[in-house]
Design a protein around this motif. Structure first.
Motif, PDB file in Angstrom:
ATOM      1  N   ILE A 214      35.930  34.124  51.718  1.00 55.79           N
ATOM      2  CA  ILE A 214      36.940  33.789  52.752  1.00 55.79           C
ATOM      3  C   ILE A 214      38.370  33.589  52.252  1.00 55.79           C
ATOM      4  O   ILE A 214      39.301  33.647  53.047  1.00 55.79           O
ATOM      5  N   ALA A 215      38.571  33.354  50.953  1.00 59.40           N
ATOM      6  CA  ALA A 215      39.939  33.056  50.491  1.00 59.40           C
ATOM      7  C   ALA A 215      40.767  34.323  50.322  1.00 59.40           C
ATOM      8  O   ALA A 215      40.310  35.318  49.769  1.00 59.40           O
ATOM      9  N   ASP A 216      42.004  34.265  50.844  1.00 58.92           N
ATOM     10  CA  ASP A 216      42.940  35.387  50.658  1.00 58.92           C
ATOM     11  C   ASP A 216      43.544  35.337  49.256  1.00 58.92           C
ATOM     12  O   ASP A 216      43.728  36.360  48.604  1.00 58.92           O
ATOM     13  N   THR A 217      43.865  34.116  48.832  1.00 59.02           N
ATOM     14  CA  THR A 217      44.482  33.908  47.516  1.00 59.02           C
ATOM     15  C   THR A 217      43.765  32.761  46.817  1.00 59.02           C
ATOM     16  O   THR A 217      43.371  31.785  47.455  1.00 59.02           O
ATOM     17  N   ILE A 218      43.623  32.888  45.504  1.00 62.58           N
ATOM     18  CA  ILE A 218      42.973  31.848  44.710  1.00 62.58           C
ATOM     19  C   ILE A 218      43.912  31.436  43.584  1.00 62.58           C
ATOM     20  O   ILE A 218      44.483  32.289  42.894  1.00 62.58           O
ATOM     21  N   THR A 219      44.084  30.135  43.431  1.00 64.20           N
ATOM     22  CA  THR A 219      44.824  29.607  42.278  1.00 64.20           C
ATOM     23  C   THR A 219      43.815  28.900  41.388  1.00 64.20           C
ATOM     24  O   THR A 219      43.081  28.027  41.857  1.00 64.20           O
ATOM     25  N   VAL A 220      43.758  29.301  40.123  1.00 67.14           N
ATOM     26  CA  VAL A 220      42.841  28.664  39.176  1.00 67.14           C
ATOM     27  C   VAL A 220      43.630  27.682  38.323  1.00 67.14           C
ATOM     28  O   VAL A 220      44.626  28.055  37.691  1.00 67.14           O
ATOM     29  N   THR A 226      48.411  26.028  35.949  1.00 67.87           N
ATOM     30  CA  THR A 226      47.937  27.256  36.595  1.00 67.87           C
ATOM     31  C   THR A 226      47.503  28.258  35.541  1.00 67.87           C
ATOM     32  O   THR A 226      48.291  28.655  34.682  1.00 67.87           O
ATOM     33  N   LEU A 227      46.243  28.662  35.625  1.00 64.16           N
ATOM     34  CA  LEU A 227      45.692  29.625  34.672  1.00 64.16           C
ATOM     35  C   LEU A 227      45.825  31.049  35.216  1.00 64.16           C
ATOM     36  O   LEU A 227      46.091  31.987  34.481  1.00 64.16           O
ATOM     37  N   ALA A 228      45.621  31.205  36.521  1.00 61.02           N
ATOM     38  CA  ALA A 228      45.701  32.522  37.148  1.00 61.02           C
ATOM     39  C   ALA A 228      45.874  32.350  38.651  1.00 61.02           C
ATOM     40  O   ALA A 228      45.532  31.310  39.204  1.00 61.02           O
ATOM     41  N   GLU A 229      46.396  33.386  39.293  1.00 62.43           N
ATOM     42  CA  GLU A 229      46.527  33.357  40.754  1.00 62.43           C
ATOM     43  C   GLU A 229      46.426  34.779  41.288  1.00 62.43           C
ATOM     44  O   GLU A 229      46.918  35.714  40.658  1.00 62.43           O
ATOM     45  N   GLY A 230      45.792  34.915  42.457  1.00 58.88           N
ATOM     46  CA  GLY A 230      45.680  36.238  43.062  1.00 58.88           C
ATOM     47  C   GLY A 230      44.443  36.319  43.917  1.00 58.88           C
ATOM     48  O   GLY A 230      43.760  35.320  44.134  1.00 58.88           O
ATOM     49  N   PRO A 231      44.101  37.525  44.408  1.00 57.73           N
ATOM     50  CA  PRO A 231      42.863  37.679  45.180  1.00 57.73           C
ATOM     51  C   PRO A 231      41.649  37.516  44.266  1.00 57.73           C
ATOM     52  O   PRO A 231      41.744  37.709  43.049  1.00 57.73           O
ATOM     53  N   LYS A 237      37.967  38.690  37.349  1.00 61.29           N
ATOM     54  CA  LYS A 237      37.856  39.573  36.176  1.00 61.29           C
ATOM     55  C   LYS A 237      38.769  39.127  35.036  1.00 61.29           C
ATOM     56  O   LYS A 237      38.769  39.721  33.958  1.00 61.29           O
ATOM     57  N   ASN A 238      39.580  38.102  35.296  1.00 62.76           N
ATOM     58  CA  ASN A 238      40.534  37.630  34.294  1.00 62.76           C
ATOM     59  C   ASN A 238      39.771  36.957  33.136  1.00 62.76           C
ATOM     60  O   ASN A 238      39.077  35.969  33.347  1.00 62.76           O
ATOM     61  N   PRO A 239      39.879  37.480  31.916  1.00 61.55           N
ATOM     62  CA  PRO A 239      39.122  36.921  30.782  1.00 61.55           C
ATOM     63  C   PRO A 239      39.380  35.422  30.565  1.00 61.55           C
ATOM     64  O   PRO A 239      38.453  34.681  30.230  1.00 61.55           O
ATOM     65  N   ALA A 240      40.628  34.981  30.776  1.00 63.64           N
ATOM     66  CA  ALA A 240      40.959  33.562  30.582  1.00 63.64           C
ATOM     67  C   ALA A 240      40.223  32.686  31.598  1.00 63.64           C
ATOM     68  O   ALA A 240      39.780  31.573  31.285  1.00 63.64           O
ATOM     69  N   VAL A 241      40.075  33.209  32.810  1.00 65.06           N
ATOM     70  CA  VAL A 241      39.370  32.460  33.863  1.00 65.06           C
ATOM     71  C   VAL A 241      37.875  32.394  33.539  1.00 65.06           C
ATOM     72  O   VAL A 241      37.245  31.332  33.632  1.00 65.06           O
ATOM     73  N   THR A 249      33.290  35.107  27.133  1.00 61.90           N
ATOM     74  CA  THR A 249      34.010  36.162  27.838  1.00 61.90           C
ATOM     75  C   THR A 249      33.115  37.260  28.388  1.00 61.90           C
ATOM     76  O   THR A 249      33.583  38.182  29.019  1.00 61.90           O
ATOM     77  N   ASP A 250      31.798  37.166  28.154  1.00 58.59           N
ATOM     78  CA  ASP A 250      30.951  38.277  28.626  1.00 58.59           C
ATOM     79  C   ASP A 250      30.131  37.902  29.861  1.00 58.59           C
ATOM     80  O   ASP A 250      29.204  38.604  30.212  1.00 58.59           O
ATOM     81  N   THR A 251      30.459  36.797  30.510  1.00 59.11           N
ATOM     82  CA  THR A 251      29.693  36.362  31.687  1.00 59.11           C
ATOM     83  C   THR A 251      30.518  36.571  32.945  1.00 59.11           C
ATOM     84  O   THR A 251      31.703  36.298  32.953  1.00 59.11           O
ATOM     85  N   GLU A 252      29.873  37.031  33.964  1.00 55.17           N
ATOM     86  CA  GLU A 252      30.555  37.194  35.257  1.00 55.17           C
ATOM     87  C   GLU A 252      30.867  35.844  35.890  1.00 55.17           C
ATOM     88  O   GLU A 252      30.058  34.923  35.827  1.00 55.17           O
ATOM     89  N   LEU A 253      32.029  35.756  36.505  1.00 59.74           N
ATOM     90  CA  LEU A 253      32.398  34.510  37.203  1.00 59.74           C
ATOM     91  C   LEU A 253      31.588  34.368  38.478  1.00 59.74           C
ATOM     92  O   LEU A 253      31.321  33.271  38.957  1.00 59.74           O
ATOM     93  N   VAL A 254      31.174  35.504  39.049  1.00 58.75           N
ATOM     94  CA  VAL A 254      30.415  35.472  40.303  1.00 58.75           C
ATOM     95  C   VAL A 254      29.183  34.575  40.135  1.00 58.75           C
ATOM     96  O   VAL A 254      28.454  34.699  39.164  1.00 58.75           O
TER      97      VAL A 254
END
Length: 257
Positions: A214-220, A226-231, A237-241, A249-254
């Protein structure tokens, strides 16, 4: 252009005795969007919410709402502007009926909450609007039930209805699906989408399936910054996130919670 954004923070910072809980955060919440604030525990998400609602004052930085500087406003003044927060712990009166809970919130909006000497009848005019709000969160069949008898998920739906009774322009949802089973999570997810149709929602949420759908934009946030921002597709897919969430770095955030 400022008018695109209902809420902006500029280098928002909060220090507690040398510990930086929120570190120079620049947040831009687009009008009419669902914006999620995510991050590992201790990332500063709740402190950020407390700054936006004036429960605490920033050490430095600026908060703009509809282009106006509200950094030093009192909490009540900010609420009157239409920034309304729904609490992490269900903030409803358990022994009032479901309808009465919404009516109390409508009274607060009217500024008549302390007129205890008024007859009960004078509140009946609020019933129609209260029932309308209950209908919008699928709680009309439970209107006359004592709130204590509602399931946890329905209590959270009631909380969203009472927040909507305050007529928010910007609705802040703090962990709306925390502690819920799958069925309730799905109900609240759909409810937030519905509620956001004509207002802006900023939410702190741990459940990635809710955020991704449901989120249009996500701020991590991480360690208050702030580490990252965007859809979601971009941020996940951001490695830092991924590193911040999973420690590798090899695990999906999903599916991360």
């Amino acid at each position: 252009m400022t008018t695109d954004f209902i809420l902006q923070t500029q280098k928002l910072t909060k220090e507690f005795k040398g510990f930086v809980a929120v570190d120079k955060v620049d947040l831009q919440v687009r009008r009419g969007s669902i914006h999620a604030l995510i991050g590992p525990n201790g990332a500063g998400k709740t402190t950020c919410f407390n700054l936006l609602t004036k429960f605490i004052r920033p050490t430095s930085g600026t908060i703009l709402f509809n282009g106006q500087d509200i950094t030093n406003e009192a909490p009540a003044q900010t609420a009157r502007r239409g920034i309304i927060r729904s609490f992490q712990i269900s903030a409803v009166f358990p022994h009032l009926s479901v309808l009465e809970n919404v009516r109390v919130a409508l009274q607060r909006k009217l500024g008549t909450s302390f007129h205890f000497w008024r007859s009960e009848k004078s509140l009946d005019s609020l019933n129609e609007r209260a029932l309308e709000l209950l209908r919008s969160v699928d709680l009309e069949p439970y209107a006359y039930l004592p709130t204590v008898e509602l399931s946890y998920g329905r209590k959270r739906a009631l909380e969203i209805a009472t927040t909507m009774a305050m007529d928010p322009e910007l609705m802040l949802l703090d962990e709306p699906t925390q502690g819920m089973g799958l069925e309730d999570v799905d109900r609240i997810r759909q409810l937030i989408k519905k509620v956001a149709a004509n207002r802006t929602v900023l939410m702190v949420e741990h459940n990635m399936s809710v955020v991704s759908s449901i989120a249009d934009t996500i701020t991590v946030l991480q360690r208050g910054a702030t580490l990252a921002e965007g859809p979601y597709a971009e941020v996940s897919k951001n490695p830092a996130v991924i590193e911040a969430y999973m420690g590798s770095t090899d695990t999906e955030l999903v599916g991360a919670h």
